[in-house]
Design a protein around this motif. Structure first.
Motif, PDB file in Angstrom:
ATOM      1  N   LEU A  33      -1.268  -6.170   6.960  1.00  0.00           N
ATOM      2  CA  LEU A  33      -0.215  -6.999   6.393  1.00  0.00           C
ATOM      3  C   LEU A  33       1.061  -6.681   7.165  1.00  0.00           C
ATOM      4  CD1 LEU A  33      -0.859  -6.257   2.602  1.00  0.00           C
ATOM      5  CD2 LEU A  33      -1.827  -8.095   3.986  1.00  0.00           C
TER       6      LEU A  33
ATOM      7  N   GLY B  48       0.789  -1.225   0.000  1.00  0.00           N
ATOM      8  CA  GLY B  48       0.000   0.000   0.000  1.00  0.00           C
ATOM      9  C   GLY B  48       0.816   1.266   0.000  1.00  0.00           C
ATOM     10  N   PHE B  49       2.143   1.165  -0.116  1.00  0.00           N
ATOM     11  CA  PHE B  49       2.977   2.372  -0.122  1.00  0.00           C
ATOM     12  C   PHE B  49       3.054   2.989  -1.502  1.00  0.00           C
ATOM     13  CE2 PHE B  49       4.887  -0.055   3.473  1.00  0.00           C
ATOM     14  CZ  PHE B  49       4.352   0.758   4.450  1.00  0.00           C
ATOM     15  N   THR B  50       2.763   2.194  -2.516  1.00  0.00           N
ATOM     16  CA  THR B  50       2.766   2.703  -3.877  1.00  0.00           C
ATOM     17  C   THR B  50       1.391   2.449  -4.465  1.00  0.00           C
ATOM     18  OG1 THR B  50       5.099   2.142  -4.082  1.00  0.00           O
ATOM     19  CG2 THR B  50       3.895   2.529  -6.122  1.00  0.00           C
ATOM     20  N   GLU B  51       0.827   3.485  -5.048  1.00  0.00           N
ATOM     21  CA  GLU B  51      -0.494   3.329  -5.636  1.00  0.00           C
ATOM     22  C   GLU B  51      -0.338   2.922  -7.089  1.00  0.00           C
ATOM     23  OE1 GLU B  51      -4.483   6.012  -6.430  1.00  0.00           O
ATOM     24  OE2 GLU B  51      -2.655   6.921  -5.678  1.00  0.00           O
TER      25      GLU B  51
ATOM     26  N   ARG C  35      -4.327  -2.296   6.242  1.00  0.00           N
ATOM     27  CA  ARG C  35      -4.279  -3.499   5.419  1.00  0.00           C
ATOM     28  C   ARG C  35      -4.013  -4.755   6.231  1.00  0.00           C
ATOM     29  NH1 ARG C  35      -2.137  -2.354  -0.698  1.00  0.00           N
ATOM     30  NH2 ARG C  35      -3.467  -0.538  -0.974  1.00  0.00           N
TER      31      ARG C  35
ATOM     32  N   MET D 155       5.092  -6.286   7.579  1.00  0.00           N
ATOM     33  CA  MET D 155       6.148  -6.010   6.610  1.00  0.00           C
ATOM     34  C   MET D 155       7.495  -5.900   7.299  1.00  0.00           C
ATOM     35  SD  MET D 155       6.244  -3.763   3.289  1.00  0.00           S
ATOM     36  CE  MET D 155       7.730  -3.266   2.430  1.00  0.00           C
TER      37      MET D 155
ATOM     38  N   THR E 131      -7.236  -2.212  -2.920  1.00  0.00           N
ATOM     39  CA  THR E 131      -6.416  -1.300  -3.724  1.00  0.00           C
ATOM     40  C   THR E 131      -6.364   0.113  -3.131  1.00  0.00           C
ATOM     41  OG1 THR E 131      -7.183  -2.584  -5.607  1.00  0.00           O
ATOM     42  CG2 THR E 131      -5.925  -0.592  -6.087  1.00  0.00           C
ATOM     43  N   GLY E 132      -7.501   0.609  -2.636  1.00  0.00           N
ATOM     44  CA  GLY E 132      -7.487   1.992  -2.143  1.00  0.00           C
ATOM     45  C   GLY E 132      -7.272   2.098  -0.643  1.00  0.00           C
ATOM     46  N   VAL E 133      -7.052   0.967   0.029  1.00  0.00           N
ATOM     47  CA  VAL E 133      -6.953   0.975   1.489  1.00  0.00           C
ATOM     48  C   VAL E 133      -5.567   1.468   1.903  1.00  0.00           C
ATOM     49  CG1 VAL E 133      -7.041  -0.484   3.550  1.00  0.00           C
ATOM     50  CG2 VAL E 133      -8.566  -0.949   1.619  1.00  0.00           C
ATOM     51  N   PRO E 134      -5.506   2.434   2.852  1.00  0.00           N
ATOM     52  CA  PRO E 134      -4.189   2.897   3.281  1.00  0.00           C
ATOM     53  C   PRO E 134      -3.411   1.797   4.002  1.00  0.00           C
ATOM     54  CG  PRO E 134      -5.907   3.874   4.641  1.00  0.00           C
ATOM     55  CD  PRO E 134      -6.594   3.168   3.519  1.00  0.00           C
ATOM     56  N   PRO E 135      -2.081   1.864   3.990  1.00  0.00           N
ATOM     57  CA  PRO E 135      -1.253   0.769   4.510  1.00  0.00           C
ATOM     58  C   PRO E 135      -1.608   0.368   5.937  1.00  0.00           C
ATOM     59  CG  PRO E 135       0.125   2.560   3.635  1.00  0.00           C
ATOM     60  CD  PRO E 135      -1.287   2.969   3.446  1.00  0.00           C
ATOM     61  N   HIS E 136      -1.951   1.353   6.797  1.00  0.00           N
ATOM     62  CA  HIS E 136      -2.151   0.981   8.192  1.00  0.00           C
ATOM     63  C   HIS E 136      -3.459   0.243   8.423  1.00  0.00           C
ATOM     64  CE1 HIS E 136      -4.122   4.937   7.905  1.00  0.00           C
ATOM     65  NE2 HIS E 136      -4.872   4.556   8.912  1.00  0.00           N
TER      66      HIS E 136
ATOM     67  N   PHE F 105      11.283  -4.541   6.543  1.00  0.00           N
ATOM     68  CA  PHE F 105      11.868  -3.616   5.577  1.00  0.00           C
ATOM     69  C   PHE F 105      13.350  -3.900   5.365  1.00  0.00           C
ATOM     70  CE2 PHE F 105       8.121  -1.671   7.069  1.00  0.00           C
ATOM     71  CZ  PHE F 105       7.666  -0.845   6.062  1.00  0.00           C
TER      72      PHE F 105
END
Lengths: 323, 276, 258
Positions: free
Chosen positions: A78, A52-55, A76, A80, A69-74, A82
């Motif tokens: 998921l 969700g960091f890249t649209e 989701r 991660m 697809t339109g859900v902000p990362p926080h 890094f």
């Protein structure tokens, strides 16, 4: 089991470049999927689209059939891990791991228990009070893992998590991540540029090149039946021979070197190097093409640079590759 | 993803409050000064004509440039060796030199100017140390220069040090290894590399001195009036708004032109920030 | 050591003395019993300190300066931090013009700023008011906040924010829990700059001050310019000690951290 990820026709266009070109990929629930590729292949962009960091410019991402697809990362849910870990330097290990739980209103004994469990899983139980800067690279990596799994996400995304570590530590952590995958039973999506890492760890590998997936399959499928010259050359050492407009792939461990009077391709030995348990022999064909053989031969038969030899293989060890 | 996209645009929007604030509090008043210089007491270029027609005012402008030039020169002569020494000194002594620069940088300008009054008076400490008749050090060019150089040195030394610290000293050794004498290596290798930073620092010193008011007004005499003081005089004494505005515009144009040159040499934002 | 190097050290030592010593000369002077400034004092007393704390003119100006400087610090932190975030991370139009505008207050001579705001504020009735001082000083101080906060934002690893978001923190909580604590040193630096810029500002103060409101530097200014009032030495000494205390504390804190 949940955590299936569906990438549907995702395109990401930047001004002047195409990072992802209509990429579609299905990751089954509980699968260990590796996105493999060289730098600029689009593998990290794809992971960031899922995170969700890249649209994406177009296309959609689904987790367990829900479009996110339109859900902000926080939102989701998921996990991660890094590159370079991204541990919060102003918090100690405990607070780093507690961070996602506090955001989810977990408090008190429950919080302490779950953070403790997560740290146990990565074998760091005693280091809760330390600051990230006081840990070794391997320990920091484990904290990053604990932090990403402590809130029990359905999917764990990992962006070249082992890139900053030295070889031995990397191999050790590869095994631990595999173990974690077995124990947690959740979906892992793992990004790397290291083909060996990809082959050792994954259930399936998606090889990316210039924003497209060139082949998806089990490590064995990719290694043994590559879909193109690029795949064959990217994964392991390969000898590719032109044959009537097609390509023939013979892996070095299947190429044999024999005396010049036998059947096979005539060549001259160029280099003989002792590696680990065997030999790596490089020979040159009359046209200048170099072939590589890996073998364990008896010392008295050891070829020397300059010797005339013949390179041969058995037919069931060679594979036709679409050109 | 649209949420994050909106956030991305949102970042840029955060500049707006400050930009609006400065437009109202800073740009609008400056624009009215320009307008006033052309309209008060009557429309036209009368205020500018009055300035360029009068030898008295041109003297003030000349005076301003001479003083700024002198201050810049002395700042260079003291500041360059100082900054150079900071790059080669051992950490402890570098710390001492740095502290000596930072003390005036962080103490009140008025405290320092006041201290100079105490020191430079006819009955002050400096004259007590000099035998014979008291040497006039206050209310003249000497006073302004002594006071201003102390104000300006930190602004010159810090960026010069930052530039020189970035120069790879192995280049000097390489030059010497290739047969250059240390002096030759210094002037042919080190100095050219240090030049942009040094030049920009000095230009900033020159520009700041041009528009300085407090120190010249307290340490200078009636013959050393600089343009900043003239502006205040025109207001407090005779209330010539239009003329004072024209003086401000002239000073602003000179300052702006010189800063434009300086910005070609280095990133001015780094220069301003180097004191932090 | 080569003779050239020795000469260099002598010159630097003299320069260092020139930079530092005048600052400390005010300390003994402030304890003089004489009504004239003397150094060294023939007789010692604390009468000028007493004068400062009993004379409402001095006390009021000190309080006014403190009030203005605190408000300036807060306002320029808010405006400056927001602008720094926008400038480092955002996309916006007229970039060069905006960053030029933000830096301009440092580069324009303060006399010109003083004249300009005096003219405008007279019409608006803002001279000799706290609001008037706060507005001008904020314009002068805010570039320093933008510079210090921008530089800590530039070195800030944005993956930490992505990590926070992937772990479930929304934009606000990410900013409060991760971004803000990590750029706090930049904010603190900017705050110190802003406070000092306002507290020490004379030139615009000379224009805006009057019987209703006079700041401490302006009071000191007239204490030196009009008649030499030894109270200035006492005030200078106190300012000096405050500055030194702030630096000593900052130094100690830094040492303890590392």
């Amino acid at each position: 089991m949940t955590g299936a990820v569906d990438v549907r026709a995702v395109t990401k266009r930047y001004p002047g470049s195409l990072a992802l070109d209509e990429v579609s990929l299905h990751v089954a629930a509980g699968e260990f999927m590796t996105l493999l590729g060289s730098s600029g292949s689009g593998k990290s962009t794809l992971l960031n689209v899922v995170a969700g960091f890249t649209e994406p410019t177009s296309g959609s991402v689904l987790v367990d059939d829900a479009d996110i697809t339109g859900v902000p990362p926080h939102r989701r849910e998921l996990g991660m891990v890094f590159q370079h870990y991204a541990l919060f330097p102003h918090m100690n290990v405990f607070e780093n791991v507690a961070f996602p739980l506090r955001r989810r209103k977990v408090r008190g004994a429950e919080l302490r228990r779950r953070v403790g469990d997560a740290l146990e899983v990565v074998e760091l139980g005693a280091l809760g009070e330390r600051r990230p800067a006081q840990l070794s690279g391997g320990q920091q990596q484990r904290v990053a893992l604990a932090r990403a799994i402590v809130f029990q996400p359905r999917v764990l995304l990992m962006d070249e998590p082992l890139g900053a570590l030295d070889k031995r530590l990397r191999e050790q952590l590869q095994l631990e991540i595999k173990r974690l995958h077995r124990e947690l039973g959740i979906t892992f999506v793992f990004v790397t540029h290291d083909q060996e890492e990809a082959l050792t760890m994954s259930d399936r590998v998606a090889l990316l090149r210039e924003g497209r997936i060139v082949q998806v399959g089990t490590p064995q499928e990719l290694y043994e039946t590559p879909a193109s010259r690029y795949v064959a050359e990217f994964l392991g050492e390969s000898n590719l021979l032109d044959e009537d407009g097609g390509l023939l792939l013979v892996r070095p461990q299947h190429l044999r070197i024999g005396p010049p009077d036998g059947p096979g391709l005539r060549a001259v030995v160029r280099e003989v190097i002792y590696v680990g348990g065997g030999l790596r022999i490089e020979v040159e064909r009359p046209g200048g093409q170099r072939l590589v053989a890996r073998t364990t031969v008896r010392p008295e038969e050891l070829p020397r640079p300059g010797d005339e030899v013949v390179a041969h293989w058995s037919e069931h060890d060679s594979v036709n590759v679409p050109a | 993803m649209t949420a994050l996209r909106r956030l991305g645009d949102g970042w840029g929007m955060l500049v707006l409050p400050l930009a609006a604030f400065l437009l109202v509090v800073f740009v609008y008043p400056l624009a009215s000064v320009l307008a006033r210089s052309l309209t008060d007491p009557e429309p036209g270029l009368g205020n500018y004509a009055a300035f360029f027609d009068s030898p008295v005012y041109l003297d003030v402008l000349g005076n301003t440039f001479v003083t700024a030039g002198l201050v810049t020169l002395v700042t260079l002569l003291l500041g360059f060796p100082y900054a150079y020494l900071m790059t080669v000194a051992r950490p402890f002594w570098r710390g001492v030199l740095m502290a000596a620069v930072l003390v005036p940088f962080w103490t009140s300008l008025l405290v320092r100017t006041f201290a100079w009054v105490l020191l430079l008076r006819d009955t002050g400490v400096v004259n007590a140390l000099i035998p014979g008749e008291p040497v006039p050090l206050l209310r003249n060019l000497a006073g302004i220069t002594i006071g201003m150089v102390q104000v300006m040195l930190p602004f010159a030394v810090l960026p010069m040090y930052a530039t020189m610290r970035g120069i790879d000293r192995r280049l000097l050794r390489a030059a010497e290894g290739l047969g250059a004498t240390p002096v030759f290596a210094f002037w042919r290798v080190y100095a050219p590399l240090a030049l942009p930073g040094v030049a920009a620092a000095l230009l900033l010193v020159f520009v700041s001195t041009l528009g300085f008011y407090v120190t010249p007004a307290l340490l200078g005499g009636p013959k050393d009036v600089m343009i900043g003081e003239l502006i205040v005089q025109q207001l407090s004494g005779v209330l010539r708004w239009g003329f004072a505005s024209a003086l401000a515009v002239i000073l602003l144009l000179v300052t702006g032109a010189l800063l434009l040159v300086a910005s070609r040499l280095v990133d001015l934002r780094k220069m301003i920030g180097s004191g932090s | 050591m080569r003779p050239g190097r020795i000469a260099l050290w002598v010159l630097a030592a003299l320069t260092a003395v020139y930079l530092v010593l005048p600052v400390f000369i005010v300390i003994p002077t402030s304890f003089s019993a004489s009504s004239f400034l003397e150094f060294p004092p023939k007789e010692w007393s604390g009468r000028w300190y007493e004068n400062f704390f009993t004379d409402p003119v001095w006390l009021d100006s000190a309080l006014a300066s403190l009030r203005v400087a605190v408000l300036v610090t807060l306002l320029s932190l808010v405006l400056g931090t927001a602008a720094a975030l926008g400038m480092v991370r955002g996309r916006y139009r007229l970039r060069a013009l905006v960053s030029g505008l933000v830096m301009a207050p440092v580069l324009v001579p303060y006399v010109i700023v003083g004249l300009a705001v005096y003219a405008t504020f007279l019409e608006l009735g803002l001279t000799q008011t706290t609001l008037g001082f706060v507005l001008v000083h904020t314009a002068l101080a805010v570039p320093y906040v933008v510079i210090t906060v921008s530089s800590s934002l530039v070195s800030f690893d944005r993956r930490l924010e992505q990590a926070a978001m992937s772990l479930g923190a929304g934009p606000v909580s990410t900013f409060a829990r991760v971004t803000l604590p990590l750029i706090a040193p930049g904010l603190a630096g900017g705050a110190v700059f802003a406070f000092v810029t306002s507290f020490d500002e004379v030139v615009t103060g000379v224009f805006l001050s009057g019987p209703d409101l006079t700041t401490l530097p302006v009071q000191m200014w007239s204490g030196v310019r009009v008649q030499i009032d030894p109270t200035v030495a006492a005030v200078s000494t106190m300012l000096l000690l405050v500055t030194l205390a702030v630096f000593a504390t900052a130094g100690l804190l830094r040492r303890r951290k590392s």
